[in-house]
Enzyme design. Structure first.
Site: not given
Ligand SMILES: [Zn+2]
Length: 220
Positions: A74, A136
């Site tokens: 992401d 993340e």
């Molecule tokens: Zn990163």
């Protein structure tokens, strides 16, 4: 079959708008198809809504401790930012590649995927695991389900390399973070009897100031 260039893979990865609010499945499908081309076995670990997934792939012998190469899929949003080219189209300018996530961290993902043919050709004694995670950027949410599975694995990997950009410096530690949810209860009373009551907002404010003091001390 010609080995794909890192930049070609990066171009494909950047082309998927995997801002954390979006599904990353189109990217995941691309990665799976890529791994299939080389006969690499892979596993999908999806979130509760089945709109996002981690990819776990293993190259090399099974049943022996291996090494993890970990990257997230992401990216952070581009809303309201001034980009001189389409952030989701990898663009080369002055010997550099521009695009959202080109460095953090589809660049690393692309490097790992481009190395797959070399990994397969190498006489690996220990396996290499590719661990591509989702979410993340919003609190390392996706990787947790992969870590949870490793806890119960018969054979656990011995090392993990996380390819976050560090200007090629080796970073062996990272600042941690702790978050608490706090509820402050007051005690209501008539304003004429104020000293007998407890103002929850006031005590919450003291708490916030105290936490800030601790933060300042730690920062020093
Ligand atoms: Zn990163």
């Amino acid at each position: 079959m010609r080995a794909p260039r890192t930049s070609e893979i990066l171009e494909a990865l950047v082309g998927f708008d995997t801002t954390s609010r979006n599904s990353n499945l189109p990217l995941v499908e691309w990665v799976e198809a890529y791994l299939d081309r080389f006969g690499v076995t892979h596993e999908r670990i999806t979130d509760a809504s089945s709109s996002k997934a981690n990819v776990w792939a293993t190259i090399g012998p099974a049943g022996v401790p291996g090494t993890i190469l970990s990257g997230h899929t992401d990216v952070v949003p581009v809303d309201g930012q001034s980009w001189s080219s389409d952030p989701f189209r990898l663009t080369a300018r002055n010997g550099r590649l521009y695009g959202r996530g080109a460095a953090d961290m589809k660049g690393f993902d692309a490097c790992c995927l481009a190395a797959v043919p070399d990994m397969l050709a190498a006489p690996l004694v220990r396996p290499i695991h590719l661990a591509l995670s989702y979410d993340e950027e919003v609190g390392c949410v996706g990787v947790r389900s992969m870590i949870a599975r490793l806890e119960h694995a018969q054979v656990k990997p011995t090392a993990c390399f996380v390819g976050e950009p560090t200007e090629m410096g080796v970073v062996i530690g990272h600042k941690g973070q702790r978050a608490f949810r706090v509820r402050v209860h007051g005690k209501s009373c008539h304003s004429s009897l104020a000293p007998q009551g407890v103002n929850a907002v006031e005590y919450a404010a003291r708490l916030i100031v105290k936490i800030r003091e601790i933060g300042d001390r730690v920062a020093r």
